[in-house]
Design a protein around this motif. Structure first.
Motif, PDB file in Angstrom:
ATOM      1  N   VAL A   1       6.470   8.570  -5.017  1.00 42.27           N
ATOM      2  CA  VAL A   1       7.171   6.818  -4.636  1.00 42.27           C
ATOM      3  C   VAL A   1       6.053   6.093  -4.516  1.00 42.27           C
ATOM      4  O   VAL A   1       6.402   5.039  -4.729  1.00 42.27           O
ATOM      5  CB  VAL A   1       8.413   7.487  -2.766  1.00 42.27           C
ATOM      6  N   ILE A   2       5.060   6.508  -3.426  1.00 39.66           N
ATOM      7  CA  ILE A   2       4.341   5.554  -3.432  1.00 39.66           C
ATOM      8  C   ILE A   2       3.471   5.479  -4.866  1.00 39.66           C
ATOM      9  O   ILE A   2       3.059   4.569  -4.927  1.00 39.66           O
ATOM     10  CB  ILE A   2       2.841   6.611  -2.665  1.00 39.66           C
ATOM     11  N   LYS A   3       3.396   6.224  -6.039  1.00 39.08           N
ATOM     12  CA  LYS A   3       2.814   5.639  -6.833  1.00 39.08           C
ATOM     13  C   LYS A   3       3.758   5.259  -7.549  1.00 39.08           C
ATOM     14  O   LYS A   3       3.649   4.254  -8.832  1.00 39.08           O
ATOM     15  CB  LYS A   3       2.375   6.933  -8.056  1.00 39.08           C
ATOM     16  N   MET A   4       4.759   5.149  -7.844  1.00 42.76           N
ATOM     17  CA  MET A   4       5.433   4.545  -8.243  1.00 42.76           C
ATOM     18  C   MET A   4       6.100   3.207  -7.920  1.00 42.76           C
ATOM     19  O   MET A   4       5.617   1.707  -8.542  1.00 42.76           O
ATOM     20  CB  MET A   4       7.234   4.829  -7.916  1.00 42.76           C
ATOM     21  N   LEU A   5       5.265   2.993  -6.601  1.00 46.36           N
ATOM     22  CA  LEU A   5       5.564   1.231  -5.941  1.00 46.36           C
ATOM     23  C   LEU A   5       3.477   0.759  -6.447  1.00 46.36           C
ATOM     24  O   LEU A   5       3.685  -0.152  -7.037  1.00 46.36           O
ATOM     25  CB  LEU A   5       5.134   1.214  -4.362  1.00 46.36           C
ATOM     26  N   VAL A   6       3.192   1.058  -6.436  1.00 46.56           N
ATOM     27  CA  VAL A   6       1.854   1.635  -6.822  1.00 46.56           C
ATOM     28  C   VAL A   6       1.170   0.808  -8.631  1.00 46.56           C
ATOM     29  O   VAL A   6       0.818  -0.168  -8.877  1.00 46.56           O
ATOM     30  CB  VAL A   6       0.911   2.458  -6.508  1.00 46.56           C
ATOM     31  N   ASP A   7       2.145   1.505  -8.877  1.00 42.55           N
ATOM     32  CA  ASP A   7       2.485   1.169 -10.611  1.00 42.55           C
ATOM     33  C   ASP A   7       3.270   0.217 -10.379  1.00 42.55           C
ATOM     34  O   ASP A   7       2.852  -0.505 -11.987  1.00 42.55           O
ATOM     35  CB  ASP A   7       3.388   2.629 -11.130  1.00 42.55           C
ATOM     36  N   LEU A   8       4.151  -0.343 -10.053  1.00 44.80           N
ATOM     37  CA  LEU A   8       5.171  -1.576  -9.722  1.00 44.80           C
ATOM     38  C   LEU A   8       3.637  -2.852  -9.963  1.00 44.80           C
ATOM     39  O   LEU A   8       4.114  -3.538 -11.170  1.00 44.80           O
ATOM     40  CB  LEU A   8       6.008  -1.413  -8.411  1.00 44.80           C
ATOM     41  N   MET A   9       2.720  -2.464  -8.739  1.00 46.66           N
ATOM     42  CA  MET A   9       1.936  -3.901  -8.666  1.00 46.66           C
ATOM     43  C   MET A   9       1.120  -4.066 -10.067  1.00 46.66           C
ATOM     44  O   MET A   9       0.708  -4.894 -10.257  1.00 46.66           O
ATOM     45  CB  MET A   9       1.569  -3.250  -7.327  1.00 46.66           C
ATOM     46  N   GLN A  10       0.515  -3.015  -9.911  1.00 49.86           N
ATOM     47  CA  GLN A  10      -0.604  -2.854 -11.636  1.00 49.86           C
ATOM     48  C   GLN A  10      -0.253  -3.380 -12.326  1.00 49.86           C
ATOM     49  O   GLN A  10      -0.523  -3.929 -13.511  1.00 49.86           O
ATOM     50  CB  GLN A  10      -1.332  -1.223 -11.687  1.00 49.86           C
ATOM     51  N   SER A  11       1.291  -2.775 -12.310  1.00 51.55           N
ATOM     52  CA  SER A  11       1.985  -2.983 -14.067  1.00 51.55           C
ATOM     53  C   SER A  11       2.115  -5.064 -13.880  1.00 51.55           C
ATOM     54  O   SER A  11       2.739  -5.502 -15.020  1.00 51.55           O
ATOM     55  CB  SER A  11       3.180  -3.039 -14.091  1.00 51.55           C
ATOM     56  N   GLY A  12       2.152  -5.669 -12.697  1.00 51.95           N
ATOM     57  CA  GLY A  12       2.501  -7.354 -12.728  1.00 51.95           C
ATOM     58  C   GLY A  12       4.371  -6.987 -12.595  1.00 51.95           C
ATOM     59  O   GLY A  12       4.400  -8.253 -12.619  1.00 51.95           O
ATOM     60  N   PHE A  13       4.603  -5.876 -12.469  1.00 53.92           N
ATOM     61  CA  PHE A  13       6.647  -6.617 -12.512  1.00 53.92           C
ATOM     62  C   PHE A  13       6.447  -6.768 -11.089  1.00 53.92           C
ATOM     63  O   PHE A  13       7.502  -8.041 -11.038  1.00 53.92           O
ATOM     64  CB  PHE A  13       6.786  -4.300 -12.413  1.00 53.92           C
ATOM     65  N   ILE A  14       5.800  -6.834  -9.615  1.00 51.57           N
ATOM     66  CA  ILE A  14       6.130  -7.052  -8.639  1.00 51.57           C
ATOM     67  C   ILE A  14       4.778  -7.880  -8.447  1.00 51.57           C
ATOM     68  O   ILE A  14       3.867  -7.229  -8.841  1.00 51.57           O
ATOM     69  CB  ILE A  14       6.309  -6.447  -7.343  1.00 51.57           C
ATOM     70  N   LYS A  15       4.835  -9.144  -7.903  1.00 51.66           N
ATOM     71  CA  LYS A  15       3.574 -10.263  -7.785  1.00 51.66           C
ATOM     72  C   LYS A  15       2.611  -9.702  -6.676  1.00 51.66           C
ATOM     73  O   LYS A  15       1.504  -9.603  -6.084  1.00 51.66           O
ATOM     74  CB  LYS A  15       3.615 -11.068  -8.217  1.00 51.66           C
ATOM     75  N   ALA A  16       3.727  -9.596  -5.324  1.00 47.62           N
ATOM     76  CA  ALA A  16       3.033  -8.843  -4.142  1.00 47.62           C
ATOM     77  C   ALA A  16       3.657  -7.911  -3.599  1.00 47.62           C
ATOM     78  O   ALA A  16       5.417  -7.608  -3.807  1.00 47.62           O
ATOM     79  CB  ALA A  16       3.140 -10.180  -3.404  1.00 47.62           C
ATOM     80  N   MET A  17       3.519  -6.738  -2.271  1.00 50.43           N
ATOM     81  CA  MET A  17       4.557  -6.190  -1.640  1.00 50.43           C
ATOM     82  C   MET A  17       3.826  -6.354   0.304  1.00 50.43           C
ATOM     83  O   MET A  17       2.823  -6.377   0.077  1.00 50.43           O
ATOM     84  CB  MET A  17       3.442  -4.630  -2.453  1.00 50.43           C
ATOM     85  N   VAL A  18       4.830  -5.849   0.279  1.00 50.14           N
ATOM     86  CA  VAL A  18       3.994  -5.361   2.031  1.00 50.14           C
ATOM     87  C   VAL A  18       5.365  -4.854   2.072  1.00 50.14           C
ATOM     88  O   VAL A  18       5.907  -3.782   2.029  1.00 50.14           O
ATOM     89  CB  VAL A  18       5.687  -6.735   2.911  1.00 50.14           C
ATOM     90  N   PHE A  19       3.711  -3.156   2.911  1.00 46.72           N
ATOM     91  CA  PHE A  19       3.950  -1.793   2.892  1.00 46.72           C
ATOM     92  C   PHE A  19       4.599  -1.839   4.562  1.00 46.72           C
ATOM     93  O   PHE A  19       3.419  -2.051   4.863  1.00 46.72           O
ATOM     94  CB  PHE A  19       3.042  -1.302   1.842  1.00 46.72           C
ATOM     95  N   ILE A  20       5.531  -0.917   4.728  1.00 40.53           N
ATOM     96  CA  ILE A  20       5.358  -0.916   6.555  1.00 40.53           C
ATOM     97  C   ILE A  20       5.473   0.514   6.368  1.00 40.53           C
ATOM     98  O   ILE A  20       5.990   1.272   6.096  1.00 40.53           O
ATOM     99  CB  ILE A  20       6.796  -1.576   6.803  1.00 40.53           C
ATOM    100  N   THR A  21       4.865   0.902   7.173  1.00 43.96           N
ATOM    101  CA  THR A  21       5.359   2.523   7.712  1.00 43.96           C
ATOM    102  C   THR A  21       3.905   2.724   8.920  1.00 43.96           C
ATOM    103  O   THR A  21       2.942   1.923   9.102  1.00 43.96           O
ATOM    104  CB  THR A  21       3.990   3.697   6.594  1.00 43.96           C
TER     105      THR A  21
END
Ligand SMILES: Nc1ncnc2c1ncn2[C@@H]1O[C@H](COP(=O)(O)OP(=O)(O)O)[C@@H](O)[C@H]1O
Ligand SMILES: Nc1ncnc2c1ncn2[C@@H]1O[C@H](COP(=O)(O)OP(=O)(O)O)[C@@H](O)[C@H]1O
Ligand SMILES: [Mg+2]
Ligand SMILES: [Mg+2]
Lengths: 325, 275
Positions: free
Chosen positions: A195-215
């Motif tokens: 799941v984390i790799k997927m989120l990091v990939d979304l960021m790195q590929s520019g698919f999303i431009k910014a992320m807020v991660f709550i945990t």
């Protein structure tokens, strides 16, 4: 100057409950997330992380109410926008939120493809089934999800696959900002890493431009985000880069959190964990002064005498809320 | 006589098959292990590897398809209701979801009182019962006065797990099986819970079987570690052996999957599963 996608200034919100016992769950929170950056929000359960997520999207549906402060999303002030308009025009396309229990809230009688159709039709009623299918196939392929998932019911998917599906669907309308609320807390370590790799990939590929991660899992935040904010009883008590906050915490509460981390590293067995004693205050009637004072081993009389303790800014976004340190 | 190192719980070729025909699941596959008195043992594996099923077999909550269980050197006999109740005086469990183990309509003092009554309540005077309950609460750093007249749902997840440990303190079983007791609660309360389990072992001599998917917790807590994969034990040894010098690729993956601080957490090696 990098573009600030999410700019929250002194935001306060509250829950209005039936018995007029308001819960002040978000108290004067300020934060900035620049394009290309990710922000982590840490803190124990009940400190207001999920409420902050809803609040900073302007998602004010009862019992949650706006009190004061400003929210700018990609340069646009959305503070006073009608929540119904936010739901229709902003959510999913500008900013997307993956709620804490999203993967368990999927409709059990609906196939994943039908779920995707609903999400897209809510935004664009004219989309054809074929267009949606093609988009879904393309996205699933891009994000490493098997196409067969589209034709399955939620119960047929493992926890990790359900969560990855939820993430894929949450970004299907192309939001700039993604807020992920405890996306991996219910998973085992292996599915969590996917799941984390997927989120990091979304960021790195520019698919999303910014992320807020709550945990509440600090080692996880440390490995995923650029900046970290530590929240305690509705307030931010410390912020800085991930390195600064985890390796050199300033606030006694953050230091307490770091002192109780458990990781499979040599020497861990010999280490004495120092759990923070006591429990957080009730947000119906938070104490004046430092909200952590009752549990703090460095407490001095001023901590509770001063009515409000402000953030001490150290520059470059590094700040903490403590008068002692 | 119990000399502290005797065999406490042992299973031989323990197997559990769920369902039949095409929907058959081999949840526990010929597992043999021996747990000694006062030992702290961890069973670690990914989700679905059979950990909870193994726990239920050891607890006598489900019938094995094959294999034997020995308790204190003798073959376990729970064939009658009376024998089963006798066995459960010796072995207790804490599960992942603390709310599910409690009757939500019973007040907390009654929950604790039940534990005392289950042991030798009939002959214990009321003041002594209150003293025992207060002692159990202070063992888990809670105040009995704050808990009286409260219902389980008024407590946080971390407080609930501590209450479960207070129950175990009163019941004084030989063995405690803790099945993912910290995976639904805050990372911040995790250290507190683990330290209380360690204290239970050190002060009460409780043999501890700790079940987790997080090998970091097993490393912190246990002397012996068993690694479980698809129903089988694939590697075992002392915590140091298994975690600092793992042999199996699966064990190595379980270690590398836990996010770390001082060591790199490499995302580039992640392979997406297709199920
Ligand atoms: N719908 C609600 N009504 C009243 N109070 C609420 C509601 N949801 C949450 N709260 C309270 O607001 C505070 C913050 O909760 P939450 O944002 O869920 O924290 P976190 O996500 O950090 O666990 C808690 O004290 C919680 O009890
Ligand atoms: N009551 C049951 N009926 C049928 N299959 C089950 C049942 N309980 C567990 N299983 C299956 O047995 C396997 C092992 O499950 P479990 O013991 O819960 O593993 P773990 O605790 O390691 O996640 C899984 O494939 C699970 O789906
Ligand atoms: Mg939350
Ligand atoms: Mg389990």
């Amino acid at each position: 100057m990098p573009k600030v996608l999410l700019d929250v200034n002194e935001l306060s919100t509250k829950y209005v409950t039936r018995f007029h016992e308001d819960v002040y769950a978000v108290d004067r929170v300020s934060l900035k997330v620049e394009e290309g950056k990710s922000l982590g929000i840490a803190g124990e359960s009940g400190c207001g992380k999920s409420t902050l997520a809803l609040s900073m999207m302007g998602y004010y549906f009862p019992p949650l109410h706006y009190v004061s402060g400003d929210i700018c999303l990609d340069g646009k002030n959305i503070t006073k926008m009608d929540p119904d308009v936010i739901r229709r025009k902003i959510l999913g396309t500008e900013i997307s939120y993956i709620p804490q229990s999203a993967m368990n809230a999927l409709n059990p009688t609906q196939k994943i493809l039908n779920f995707i159709q609903d999400v897209i039709w809510a935004h664009n009623p004219k989309a054809t089934k074929e267009e949606i299918l093609n988009l879904a196939k393309e996205r699933f392929k891009l994000l490493g999800l098997p196409e067969s998932v589209l034709y399955k019911y939620p119960v047929e998917l493992s926890g990790g696959m359900k969560q990855r599906t939820v993430i894929a669907v949450s970004v299907i309308l192309g939001p700039k900002v993604l807020i992920a609320d405890e996306p991996s807390s219910a998973l085992d370590v292996t599915s969590q890493k996917m799941v984390i790799k997927m989120l990091v990939d979304l960021m790195q590929s520019g698919f999303i431009k910014a992320m807020v991660f709550i945990t509440h899992e600090l080692p996880l935040l440390y490995n995923v985000v650029d900046d970290i904010m530590v929240m305690y009883a509705g307030q931010i008590v410390e912020k800085g880069t991930a390195d600064e906050v985890v390796l050199d915490p300033l606030h006694p509460y953050s230091r307490g959190l770091m002192g109780s981390l458990i990781v499979p590293e040599e020497g861990m067995r010999e280490q004495k964990l120092i759990a923070i004693p006591g429990a957080p205050p009730n947000l119906k009637d938070p104490p004046s002064g430092c909200r952590f004072a009752a549990r703090c081993k460095y407490v001095i009389p001023q901590c509770t005498k001063i009515h409000t303790i402000d953030m001490q800014e150290l520059g470059n976004g590094r700040a903490y809320r403590c008068i002692f340190y | 006589m119990d000399n502290g190192s005797g065999s406490c719980l042992k299973c031989v070729e323990l197997t559990k098959v769920y369902g039949m025909g095409r929907t058959k699941t081999l949840a526990v596959d010929h597992v043999s292990l021996e747990i000694h008195n006062k030992e702290i043992v961890s069973i670690v594996g990914e989700s679905g590897s059979g950990k909870t099923t193994l726990a239920k077999l050891l607890l006598g909550l489900t019938e094995p398809t094959e294999g034997e269980i020995y308790f204190l050197g003798k073959k376990r006999d729970i064939s009658t209701h009376k024998k089963r109740l006798e066995y459960w005086k010796n072995i207790q469990a804490i599960f992942q979801d603390p709310y599910s183990s409690f009757n939500i309509f019973r007040k907390i003092d009654d929950v604790l009182l039940d534990c005392i009554n289950m042991r030798d309540g009939k002959n214990t005077p009321r003041e002594e019962k209150i003293r025992m309950m207060s002692e159990a609460c202070s063992f888990v750093n809670m105040k009995f006065e704050e808990l009286t007249n409260k219902y389980p749902f008024e407590l946080s997840g971390g407080q609930m797990q501590r209450l479960m440990i207070a129950r175990v303190f009163l019941l004084k079983p030989k063995i405690l099986i803790a099945d993912e007791p910290t995976s639904m609660i805050d990372a911040c309360s995790r250290a507190t819970i683990l330290d209380m389990l360690l204290k239970l072992n050190a002060e009460e001599g409780t043999t501890l079987i700790f079940i987790t998917h997080d090998i970091g917790l097993a490393y912190y807590l246990s002397q012996t570690v068993y690694i479980m994969k698809k129903g089988r034990i694939v590697e075992s040894g002392t915590a140091e052996e298994v975690i600092l010098h793992p042999k199996e690729a699966y064990t190595k993956r379980l270690i590398s999957d836990v996010p770390k601080i001082r060591e790199e957490w490499d995302l580039s090696t992640v392979v997406y599963s297709t199920e």
